[in-house]
Scaffold this motif. Structure first.
Motif, PDB file in Angstrom:
ATOM      1  N   ILE A  17       0.859  -1.191   0.000  1.00  0.00           N
ATOM      2  CA  ILE A  17       0.000   0.000   0.000  1.00  0.00           C
ATOM      3  C   ILE A  17       0.888   1.232   0.000  1.00  0.00           C
ATOM      4  N   GLY A  18       0.687   2.053  -1.021  1.00  0.00           N
ATOM      5  CA  GLY A  18       1.513   3.240  -1.222  1.00  0.00           C
ATOM      6  C   GLY A  18       2.583   3.044  -2.285  1.00  0.00           C
ATOM      7  N   ASN A  46      -0.888   3.553  -8.325  1.00  0.00           N
ATOM      8  CA  ASN A  46      -0.357   3.632  -6.977  1.00  0.00           C
ATOM      9  C   ASN A  46      -1.315   2.832  -6.096  1.00  0.00           C
ATOM     10  N   TRP A  47      -0.807   1.767  -5.485  1.00  0.00           N
ATOM     11  CA  TRP A  47      -1.680   0.876  -4.729  1.00  0.00           C
ATOM     12  C   TRP A  47      -2.217   1.538  -3.473  1.00  0.00           C
ATOM     13  N   ASP A  48      -3.526   1.622  -3.402  1.00  0.00           N
ATOM     14  CA  ASP A  48      -4.240   2.020  -2.193  1.00  0.00           C
ATOM     15  C   ASP A  48      -5.374   1.024  -2.020  1.00  0.00           C
ATOM     16  N   ALA A  89      -2.419  -3.847   4.823  1.00  0.00           N
ATOM     17  CA  ALA A  89      -2.139  -2.509   5.358  1.00  0.00           C
ATOM     18  C   ALA A  89      -1.328  -2.557   6.648  1.00  0.00           C
TER      19      ALA A  89
END
Length: 123
Positions: free
Chosen positions: A59-60, A81-83, A121
């Motif tokens: 994440i990020g 962008n991985w969220d 996360a």
């Protein structure tokens, strides 16, 4: 008045405890689901890459940029962008988000996707 305030305070504490308990259950479910559904290809407890890249700190991270892993051209060029929202879309249908990705595993159940994303996360 004081009695009402005490009741409200108790209700707030109970709500907080239930939320914490639910979050802990989600994390446990996420860990279990990750191991069952993702663990054959991805690592989370180490930075070792397998069939898929390790997912520590995913994440990020910008998709396709982890050094030491050979990504598909589609993943490298995605610019994602991985969220949580992008991961949810990707896990629902990887090829629908990134045409040409090598990942084929799909997760149809929203609660399972959420549990896995919440687990990711924390790493």
């Amino acid at each position: 008045m004081i009695r009402t305030m005490k009741q409200l305070a108790r209700a707030a504490v109970a709500t907080t405890l239930l939320a914490c308990q639910a979050h802990a259950q989600d994390a446990a479910d996420g860990a279990r689901l990750f191991k069952q559904r993702c663990g054959a290809c991805h690592q989370i407890d180490s930075t070792r890459n397998g069939v898929g890249p390790h997912l520590q700190g995913v994440i990020g991270r910008t998709a396709g940029t982890l050094e030491g892993f050979r990504y598909s051209p589609a993943m490298q060029g995605s610019g994602i962008n991985w969220d949580a929202a992008q991961l949810d879309t990707y896990l629902t249908n990887p090829g629908g988000l990134i045409k040409g990705t090598r990942m084929t595993q799909r997760f149809a159940k929203a609660d399972e996707r959420k549990a896995i994303i919440d687990f990711l996360a924390t790493h």
